[in-house]
Design a protein around this motif. Sequence first.
Motif, mmCIF file in Angstrom:
data_model
loop_
_atom_site.group_PDB
_atom_site.id
_atom_site.type_symbol
_atom_site.label_atom_id
_atom_site.label_comp_id
_atom_site.label_asym_id
_atom_site.label_seq_id
_atom_site.Cartn_x
_atom_site.Cartn_y
_atom_site.Cartn_z
ATOM 1 N N ALA A 120 0.828 -1.204 0.000
ATOM 2 C CA ALA A 120 0.000 0.000 0.000
ATOM 3 C C ALA A 120 0.860 1.249 0.000
ATOM 4 N N ILE A 121 1.967 1.207 0.727
ATOM 5 C CA ILE A 121 2.894 2.356 0.726
ATOM 6 C C ILE A 121 3.415 2.613 -0.682
ATOM 7 N N PHE A 122 3.836 1.547 -1.371
ATOM 8 C CA PHE A 122 4.373 1.704 -2.719
ATOM 9 C C PHE A 122 3.319 2.272 -3.681
ATOM 10 N N VAL A 123 2.114 1.701 -3.615
ATOM 11 C CA VAL A 123 1.087 2.100 -4.571
ATOM 12 C C VAL A 123 0.585 3.518 -4.290
ATOM 13 N N LEU A 124 0.263 3.798 -3.043
ATOM 14 C CA LEU A 124 -0.274 5.128 -2.714
ATOM 15 C C LEU A 124 0.798 6.214 -2.748
ATOM 16 N N GLY A 125 2.028 5.819 -2.488
ATOM 17 C CA GLY A 125 3.085 6.830 -2.428
ATOM 18 C C GLY A 125 3.787 7.084 -3.735
ATOM 19 N N SER A 126 3.379 6.432 -4.812
ATOM 20 C CA SER A 126 4.094 6.589 -6.084
ATOM 21 C C SER A 126 3.216 7.206 -7.170
ATOM 22 N N GLY A 127 2.283 8.019 -6.764
ATOM 23 C CA GLY A 127 1.409 8.668 -7.742
ATOM 24 C C GLY A 127 0.217 7.811 -8.075
ATOM 25 N N PHE A 128 -0.770 7.797 -7.186
ATOM 26 C CA PHE A 128 -1.900 6.874 -7.338
ATOM 27 C C PHE A 128 -2.713 7.150 -8.595
ATOM 28 N N ASP A 129 -2.874 8.404 -8.938
ATOM 29 C CA ASP A 129 -3.707 8.732 -10.098
ATOM 30 C C ASP A 129 -3.194 8.074 -11.367
ATOM 31 N N SER A 130 -1.873 8.028 -11.510
ATOM 32 C CA SER A 130 -1.318 7.418 -12.715
ATOM 33 C C SER A 130 -1.349 5.892 -12.653
ATOM 34 N N GLN A 131 -1.462 5.324 -11.435
ATOM 35 C CA GLN A 131 -1.454 3.875 -11.278
ATOM 36 C C GLN A 131 -2.851 3.265 -11.280
ATOM 37 N N GLN A 132 -3.876 4.109 -11.128
ATOM 38 C CA GLN A 132 -5.233 3.597 -10.940
ATOM 39 C C GLN A 132 -5.694 2.653 -12.046
ATOM 40 N N PRO A 133 -5.415 2.930 -13.328
ATOM 41 C CA PRO A 133 -5.909 2.011 -14.373
ATOM 42 C C PRO A 133 -5.078 0.741 -14.503
ATOM 43 N N LEU A 134 -4.019 0.599 -13.693
ATOM 44 C CA LEU A 134 -3.042 -0.472 -13.919
ATOM 45 C C LEU A 134 -3.045 -1.518 -12.808
ATOM 46 N N LEU A 135 -4.204 -1.801 -12.260
ATOM 47 C CA LEU A 135 -4.301 -2.779 -11.178
ATOM 48 C C LEU A 135 -3.775 -4.143 -11.615
ATOM 49 N N ALA A 136 -4.197 -4.615 -12.791
ATOM 50 C CA ALA A 136 -3.753 -5.928 -13.279
ATOM 51 C C ALA A 136 -2.240 -5.964 -13.489
ATOM 52 N N ASP A 137 -1.673 -4.839 -13.947
ATOM 53 C CA ASP A 137 -0.226 -4.789 -14.156
ATOM 54 C C ASP A 137 0.528 -4.929 -12.835
ATOM 55 N N ARG A 138 0.022 -4.270 -11.781
ATOM 56 C CA ARG A 138 0.686 -4.347 -10.478
ATOM 57 C C ARG A 138 0.663 -5.778 -9.941
ATOM 58 N N LEU A 139 -0.474 -6.433 -10.110
ATOM 59 C CA LEU A 139 -0.570 -7.823 -9.663
ATOM 60 C C LEU A 139 0.353 -8.727 -10.469
ATOM 61 N N LEU A 140 0.480 -8.454 -11.766
ATOM 62 C CA LEU A 140 1.375 -9.236 -12.611
ATOM 63 C C LEU A 140 2.831 -9.060 -12.171
ATOM 64 N N GLU A 141 3.207 -7.833 -11.821
ATOM 65 C CA GLU A 141 4.582 -7.579 -11.373
ATOM 66 C C GLU A 141 4.884 -8.312 -10.069
ATOM 67 N N ILE A 142 3.906 -8.347 -9.167
ATOM 68 C CA ILE A 142 4.099 -9.069 -7.911
ATOM 69 C C ILE A 142 4.267 -10.558 -8.178
ATOM 70 N N ALA A 143 3.406 -11.104 -9.032
ATOM 71 C CA ALA A 143 3.507 -12.524 -9.371
ATOM 72 C C ALA A 143 4.838 -12.834 -10.048
ATOM 73 N N LEU A 144 5.303 -11.915 -10.892
ATOM 74 C CA LEU A 144 6.595 -12.100 -11.554
ATOM 75 C C LEU A 144 7.716 -12.180 -10.527
ATOM 76 N N GLY A 145 7.707 -11.272 -9.555
ATOM 77 C CA GLY A 145 8.749 -11.281 -8.532
ATOM 78 C C GLY A 145 8.768 -12.572 -7.739
ATOM 79 N N VAL A 146 7.600 -13.037 -7.345
ATOM 80 C CA VAL A 146 7.515 -14.296 -6.596
ATOM 81 C C VAL A 146 8.019 -15.456 -7.446
ATOM 82 N N ALA A 147 7.617 -15.510 -8.702
ATOM 83 C CA ALA A 147 8.038 -16.597 -9.586
ATOM 84 C C ALA A 147 9.549 -16.604 -9.768
ATOM 85 N N VAL A 148 10.136 -15.422 -9.961
ATOM 86 C CA VAL A 148 11.591 -15.342 -10.129
ATOM 87 C C VAL A 148 12.296 -15.804 -8.859
#
Length: 367
Positions: A123-151
């Motif tokens: 939540a700190i990362f998402v809210l603190g990094s410009g939420f307005d620009s991140q709002q349409p990219l929910l699926a992308d954020r989840l994909l990045e998290i899954a990528l990190g775990v997989a790696v």
Amino acid sequence: MPHNGTPTNFLRRPEFTTDLLQIAKGVIAATGAWWLSDNVLDSQMPFLAPWTALLTVHATVYRSLSRGVQTTVASAIGVGVSFLIGSYLGVGLWTFALAMLVGLAGARLSWIRDEGVAIATTAIFVLGSGFDSQQPLLADRLLEIALGVAVGIAVNLIVLPPLRDRQAKRYIDSVNRQMGEVLIDMSKEFTSSWDTDSAEGWFERTEAMSRELDSAWQTVRFARESRRVNPRTAIHAERRNRQSSAGEAPEKESYENILLRADEGISHLRNLARTLRDASSAERDWDDEFREEWAAIVAEAGRSIADPDAEVGPIFDRLEKLSASISQDRRLSTTSWPIYGSLITSLRHIVVIVDDVASARDTRESV
């Protein structure tokens, strides 16, 4: 942990190698996840993937998988909480505090407790990094998290996942050696004379062995965990099966059984030290035959448990003969029997354990 003081021996210690390996895995996982996030996904937040990759690289593959699932769930909840609060309440002082409250409260959930704090940090990362620009990219954020775990999981699977057997063997070997050294010292002192300070020193050394045995148990449990979901386990099992079918390698005794016997041996050794400590404070004329033979048997038992390669005589048979000889000696006073009986009984138990330790020599490793 038992250790040798020279820098070369320290660098060769398996736990030092494991620590270096974990550092290397963390670097590889985080860097690889960052590169994939930045160059393949073209992410606007390329730190989410390396962050979750770093969280996922644990000391064992099993822990990486279990913690990786928890990290994925917790981070996904964190992203969801952030988008809900940001979308409906906006981003401000109080809404940020609300996201932290929800995240830290969610971290207490039992099924994600180990990695639950990822709800708040995401939540700190998402809210603190410009939420307005991140709002349409929910699926992308989840994909990045899954990528990190997989790696993180992939790196831990591929880059020499540790088995931790060597650490367990070193602990077992150290405890056995110390037991043998105390018995040898007892034999030397008992041959001539000893005082309360010597007996107290033996007693304190058994206490130190018990503390080291606790560390050994922890290492053995970790070694067992490191074998779960570990590709090296299957490789080693197949190799052992081939050797066993060819008659090359007998079945190894489990570490748990050896530690249980070592724990029992330390208990009897402590009782020996306590008996000798109490006897040293009283004036007593020892039977010379008993004293010499008992001391000799103690020395043999000490050498056998400290070094399974040492050539020793039939310890148990000698102890039985000593017991029979003393029982037939009518010169002994009635006050001597409790002391002699306690020393013989404790040593008999230790001798049995000596035979068990010697038969399980394949699980031990020289330090």
